[in-house]
Design an enzyme around this catalytic site. Structure first.
Site, PDB file in Angstrom:
ATOM      1  N   ARG A  60       0.466  -1.143   0.123  1.00 30.07           N
ATOM      2  CA  ARG A  60      -0.260   0.238  -0.162  1.00 30.07           C
ATOM      3  C   ARG A  60       0.860   1.299   0.108  1.00 30.07           C
ATOM      4  O   ARG A  60       0.635   2.644  -0.510  1.00 30.07           O
ATOM      5  CB  ARG A  60      -0.676   0.073   0.929  1.00 30.07           C
ATOM      6  N   THR A  61       1.747   1.374   1.356  1.00 31.49           N
ATOM      7  CA  THR A  61       2.200   2.594   0.687  1.00 31.49           C
ATOM      8  C   THR A  61       3.416   3.015   0.003  1.00 31.49           C
ATOM      9  O   THR A  61       3.099   4.022  -0.991  1.00 31.49           O
ATOM     10  CB  THR A  61       3.292   2.452   2.174  1.00 31.49           C
ATOM     11  N   LYS A  88      25.086  -5.307  -1.468  1.00 32.46           N
ATOM     12  CA  LYS A  88      26.512  -5.610  -1.358  1.00 32.46           C
ATOM     13  C   LYS A  88      27.260  -5.221   0.052  1.00 32.46           C
ATOM     14  O   LYS A  88      28.622  -4.883  -0.147  1.00 32.46           O
ATOM     15  CB  LYS A  88      27.571  -5.137  -2.885  1.00 32.46           C
ATOM     16  N   ARG A 110      10.982   3.539   3.603  1.00 34.30           N
ATOM     17  CA  ARG A 110      11.296   2.525   4.365  1.00 34.30           C
ATOM     18  C   ARG A 110      12.397   2.242   5.049  1.00 34.30           C
ATOM     19  O   ARG A 110      12.826   1.600   3.820  1.00 34.30           O
ATOM     20  CB  ARG A 110       9.534   1.648   3.425  1.00 34.30           C
ATOM     21  N   HIS A 138       5.031   5.964  11.393  1.00 38.95           N
ATOM     22  CA  HIS A 138       4.534   6.087   9.869  1.00 38.95           C
ATOM     23  C   HIS A 138       3.514   7.253  10.003  1.00 38.95           C
ATOM     24  O   HIS A 138       2.203   6.954   9.808  1.00 38.95           O
ATOM     25  CB  HIS A 138       3.702   4.180  10.386  1.00 38.95           C
TER      26      HIS A 138
END
Ligand code: ASP
Length: 311
Positions: A60-61, A88, A110, A138
């Site tokens: 969703r985000t 890496k 995020r 959030h």
């Protein structure tokens, strides 16, 4: 800095005044009808580059930030973390400095570590929006939740709002506690003792371990997913009888106010924290409306935070 929203970044709800939260919600309102029209293209972000870097999974985000940016005319680029040099061993700050050198105009991220967005913001020249940092915050989720409640109930002030489930590991709970209490909601948390935060973290919000007692008379019942990815294994194993004790069924919902709405940030685990017939009930469940309003809220955040550089 813009006077209505004098912040360069959106890292959390913490530090925002009720007026600033309401300002973002008011800004989001204009995009709701726009998003329901067929041609959804505004050009206020034309020529701006929006980079989304999601180091932790998202449906969703990530998607709604991408949709939001495109509807405002931005050039939206998603970093594919799984195929990036993060694999890496590049550090988060080196990755951030690399992206910054490409001169994005807004950066959405995020990450699994609480505090990651703030750290990245300290080295970026453009606004940073936190799309979730571990069990930190959030903020856009809390804003879209507040907007959903405001539209369904006409207000937030004085409403009895029960946030239920895995409060301790939830950034959604943390941001919602801050936002909904700032807007005058009577917020309580409900969940097993092992999944409740400390009293200090709750900042005075009442907590309940008995589900029926916790949701009694509630106007809003907000369910959360169990965040197994943030738990020690032994705790996750002890949660086997979770649905029986803390799953929201229709019978349980009868304890809440007769017109109570049910919310969930998604992803939902049917039959765990929420029964399917409750999640799918269009009268009671606001779950898909939350998703819809999420796009409007993210458009507002992208617009407001890039205003200064566009002026
Ligand atoms: N989607 C929300 C988050 O990213 C809630 C969840 O994952 O349970 O925090």
């Amino acid at each position: 800095m813009m006077p209505d929203f004098p912040h360069r970044h959106l890292i959390g709800i913490e530090g925002l005044s009720p007026g600033e939260i309401n300002f973002l919600l008011d800004e989001a309102e204009q995009w709701i009808a726009f998003n329901r029209s067929v041609r959804k293209l505004d050009d206020r972000l034309a020529g701006l580059t929006q980079v989304n870097a999601f180091f932790e999974n998202s449906t969703r985000t990530l998607l709604s930030f991408e949709v939001a940016g495109k509807r405002l005319g931005a050039q939206v680029v998603n970093m594919h973390v799984a195929q990036s040099s993060v694999q890496k061993g590049e550090t988060l700050l080196d990755t951030a400095l690399t992206i910054n050198a490409m001169r994005p105009d807004v950066f959405v991220m995020r990450h699994a570590a609480a505090g990651a967005a703030r750290e990245v913001a300290s080295v970026m020249d453009c606004p940073v929006i936190n799309g979730g940092d571990g069990w930190g915050e959030h903020p856009t989720q809390a804003l879209l939740d507040a907007l959903t409640i405001r539209r369904r109930k006409g207000r937030i002030e004085g409403l009895k709002i029960a946030i239920c489930g895995d409060i301790r590991h939830s950034r959604v709970a943390r941001s919602n506690l801050l936002a909904l209490r700032a807007l005058g909601g009577d917020v309580r948390v409900v969940g097993p003792a092992a999944l409740l935060p400390s009293t200090a973290e709750l900042g005075g919000a009442p907590s309940f371990t008995d589900f029926d007692e916790g949701i009694a008379g509630a106007d809003v019942v907000m369910m959360l997913r169990i965040q197994r990815e943030r738990m020690e294994e032994s705790l996750a194993e002890r949660l086997d009888d979770y649905h029986a004790l803390y799953g929201l069924t229709r019978a349980r919902l009868a304890q809440a106010a007769p017109d109570a709405i049910v919310m969930h940030p998604g992803p939902i685990n049917r039959g765990v924290e929420i029964a399917s017939d409750v999640a799918d009930d269009p009268e009671r469940s606001a779950i898909l409306e939350q998703v819809e309003l999420g796009v409007a809220v993210r458009m507002a955040c992208l617009d407001v935070l890039t205003r200064e550089r566009r002026s």
